[in-house]
Design a protein around this motif. Sequence first.
Motif, PDB file in Angstrom:
ATOM      1  N   THR A 105     -14.577   6.381  13.855  1.00  0.00           N
ATOM      2  CA  THR A 105     -13.500   7.316  14.124  1.00  0.00           C
ATOM      3  C   THR A 105     -13.369   7.471  15.632  1.00  0.00           C
ATOM      4  O   THR A 105     -13.876   6.637  16.389  1.00  0.00           O
ATOM      5  CB  THR A 105     -13.738   8.650  13.375  1.00  0.00           C
ATOM      6  OG1 THR A 105     -12.584   9.471  13.492  1.00  0.00           O
ATOM      7  CG2 THR A 105     -14.970   9.384  13.878  1.00  0.00           C
ATOM      8  N   LYS A 158      -9.175  -9.508   7.245  1.00  0.00           N
ATOM      9  CA  LYS A 158     -10.025  -8.649   6.405  1.00  0.00           C
ATOM     10  C   LYS A 158      -9.851  -8.918   4.920  1.00  0.00           C
ATOM     11  O   LYS A 158     -10.269  -8.100   4.100  1.00  0.00           O
ATOM     12  CB  LYS A 158      -9.711  -7.178   6.678  1.00  0.00           C
ATOM     13  CG  LYS A 158     -10.075  -6.713   8.076  1.00  0.00           C
ATOM     14  CD  LYS A 158      -9.866  -5.223   8.174  1.00  0.00           C
ATOM     15  CE  LYS A 158      -9.946  -4.752   9.607  1.00  0.00           C
ATOM     16  NZ  LYS A 158      -9.396  -3.386   9.736  1.00  0.00           N
ATOM     17  N   HIS A 190     -19.004   5.053   9.420  1.00  0.00           N
ATOM     18  CA  HIS A 190     -17.575   5.387   9.501  1.00  0.00           C
ATOM     19  C   HIS A 190     -17.172   5.391  10.961  1.00  0.00           C
ATOM     20  O   HIS A 190     -17.792   6.079  11.778  1.00  0.00           O
ATOM     21  CB  HIS A 190     -17.316   6.757   8.871  1.00  0.00           C
ATOM     22  CG  HIS A 190     -15.873   7.163   8.931  1.00  0.00           C
ATOM     23  ND1 HIS A 190     -14.934   6.721   8.020  1.00  0.00           N
ATOM     24  CD2 HIS A 190     -15.203   7.952   9.814  1.00  0.00           C
ATOM     25  CE1 HIS A 190     -13.751   7.231   8.326  1.00  0.00           C
ATOM     26  NE2 HIS A 190     -13.886   7.980   9.415  1.00  0.00           N
ATOM     27  N   ARG A 226       0.813  -1.226   0.000  1.00  0.00           N
ATOM     28  CA  ARG A 226       0.000   0.000   0.000  1.00  0.00           C
ATOM     29  C   ARG A 226       0.842   1.269   0.000  1.00  0.00           C
ATOM     30  O   ARG A 226       0.413   2.298  -0.514  1.00  0.00           O
ATOM     31  CB  ARG A 226      -0.877   0.056   1.249  1.00  0.00           C
ATOM     32  CG  ARG A 226      -1.973  -0.947   1.293  1.00  0.00           C
ATOM     33  CD  ARG A 226      -2.574  -0.934   2.674  1.00  0.00           C
ATOM     34  NE  ARG A 226      -3.803  -1.683   2.737  1.00  0.00           N
ATOM     35  CZ  ARG A 226      -4.475  -1.865   3.863  1.00  0.00           C
ATOM     36  NH1 ARG A 226      -4.019  -1.370   4.997  1.00  0.00           N
ATOM     37  NH2 ARG A 226      -5.592  -2.553   3.862  1.00  0.00           N
TER      38      ARG A 226
HETATM   39  C1  HQG Z   1     -10.217  10.654  10.196  1.00  0.00           C
HETATM   40  C2  HQG Z   1      -8.248  -0.135   8.030  1.00  0.00           C
HETATM   41  C3  HQG Z   1      -9.844  14.969  10.667  1.00  0.00           C
HETATM   42  C4  HQG Z   1     -10.913   9.329  10.001  1.00  0.00           C
HETATM   43  C5  HQG Z   1      -9.669   0.042   8.463  1.00  0.00           C
HETATM   44  C6  HQG Z   1      -9.825   8.369  10.423  1.00  0.00           C
HETATM   45  C7  HQG Z   1     -10.315   0.736   7.296  1.00  0.00           C
HETATM   46  C8  HQG Z   1     -10.575  13.043   9.681  1.00  0.00           C
HETATM   47  C9  HQG Z   1      -8.554   9.040   9.980  1.00  0.00           C
HETATM   48  C10 HQG Z   1      -9.176   1.399   6.584  1.00  0.00           C
HETATM   49  C11 HQG Z   1     -11.296  13.785   8.728  1.00  0.00           C
HETATM   50  C12 HQG Z   1      -7.987   8.471   8.693  1.00  0.00           C
HETATM   51  C13 HQG Z   1      -9.264   2.883   6.646  1.00  0.00           C
HETATM   52  C14 HQG Z   1     -11.249  15.197   8.813  1.00  0.00           C
HETATM   53  C15 HQG Z   1     -11.587  11.708   8.325  1.00  0.00           C
HETATM   54  N1  HQG Z   1     -10.505  15.736   9.783  1.00  0.00           N
HETATM   55  N2  HQG Z   1      -9.843  13.617  10.644  1.00  0.00           N
HETATM   56  N3  HQG Z   1     -11.902  15.985   7.936  1.00  0.00           N
HETATM   57  N4  HQG Z   1     -11.912  12.923   7.897  1.00  0.00           N
HETATM   58  N5  HQG Z   1     -10.781  11.762   9.407  1.00  0.00           N
HETATM   59  O1  HQG Z   1      -6.577   4.973   8.635  1.00  0.00           O
HETATM   60  O2  HQG Z   1     -11.120   5.005   7.834  1.00  0.00           O
HETATM   61  O3  HQG Z   1      -6.633  -2.710   8.656  1.00  0.00           O
HETATM   62  O4  HQG Z   1      -6.698   6.612   6.693  1.00  0.00           O
HETATM   63  O5  HQG Z   1     -12.055   9.248  10.827  1.00  0.00           O
HETATM   64  O6  HQG Z   1     -10.286  -1.159   8.794  1.00  0.00           O
HETATM   65  O7  HQG Z   1      -9.590   4.855   9.884  1.00  0.00           O
HETATM   66  O8  HQG Z   1      -5.626  -1.016   7.139  1.00  0.00           O
HETATM   67  O9  HQG Z   1      -8.775   5.687   7.598  1.00  0.00           O
HETATM   68  O10 HQG Z   1      -9.808   8.147  11.792  1.00  0.00           O
HETATM   69  O11 HQG Z   1     -11.000  -0.092   6.427  1.00  0.00           O
HETATM   70  O12 HQG Z   1      -6.887  -2.977   6.202  1.00  0.00           O
HETATM   71  O13 HQG Z   1      -8.891  10.412   9.748  1.00  0.00           O
HETATM   72  O14 HQG Z   1      -7.990   0.977   7.245  1.00  0.00           O
HETATM   73  O15 HQG Z   1      -8.095  -1.275   7.311  1.00  0.00           O
HETATM   74  O16 HQG Z   1      -7.427   7.224   9.007  1.00  0.00           O
HETATM   75  O17 HQG Z   1      -9.310   3.303   8.015  1.00  0.00           O
HETATM   76  P1  HQG Z   1      -7.267   6.086   7.948  1.00  0.00           P
HETATM   77  P2  HQG Z   1      -9.787   4.740   8.409  1.00  0.00           P
HETATM   78  P3  HQG Z   1      -6.727  -2.036   7.327  1.00  0.00           P
END
Ligand code: HQG
Length: 182
Positions: free
Chosen positions: A104, A65, A102, A24
């Motif tokens: 968070t 996953k 979502h 990735r």
């Molecule tokens: C947050 C894992 C501030 C968002 C999981 C998250 C998922 C903001 C973080 C996949 C925001 C990004 C992706 C904003 C979003 N301001 N924070 N405007 N918008 N956020 O890790 O969704 O194990 O890039 O809430 O299971 O947590 O890697 O995204 O907390 O499917 O396969 O910014 O990663 O899968 O974090 O996770 P990430 P995600 P894997």
Amino acid sequence: MAARPERPGPDVVRVSKRLSHVLRHRPDAVGLTPDDAGWVPVDDLLTALRLTRAELDEVVARNDKQRFAFDDTGTRIRASQGHSIPVHLGYVAAVPPDELFHGTVERFLAAIRAQGLRPGNRHAVHLSPDVDTARAVGARRGRPVVLRVDAAAVVRDGAVFTRSANGVWLVDAVPPRHLTEV
Ligand code: HQG
């Protein structure tokens, strides 16, 4: 329904984390150059990570996953989503369920309320089909907070959703007006 895969042992998890990182984010760190769609030749990956094909197959099959996918010929592999390197995954646009979720944490809520969901380092915002999955995603960072996404409204606004091979819904962004706290 398929049987739940056996809980992966520590080695499978360790190799899986390495694979996620390489496929990735940092293929260059081990001398790999994915094609435009993120595929790398399996043989090159095995050499780079010093894995046998049997070990790789086990990690891919037991991954909780289903993060990795082989191509139809089994000679190339990629991560199904979650990239920060530029890739065109080639998933076709799909109509999402009316509601998605979502996960968070509290500390991001103020920014999310102001800006909506943004992709951050990844290519897309990741949305879950159900509350439990979203809660688990949020729990990676602390006490989870789950947001309900009015996906039908996001579609009406013209956004295009895709669904990764492992069931994660992807979209460019979600404006704050289509989010509510669960
Ligand atoms: C947050 C894992 C501030 C968002 C999981 C998250 C998922 C903001 C973080 C996949 C925001 C990004 C992706 C904003 C979003 N301001 N924070 N405007 N918008 N956020 O890790 O969704 O194990 O890039 O809430 O299971 O947590 O890697 O995204 O907390 O499917 O396969 O910014 O990663 O899968 O974090 O996770 P990430 P995600 P894997």
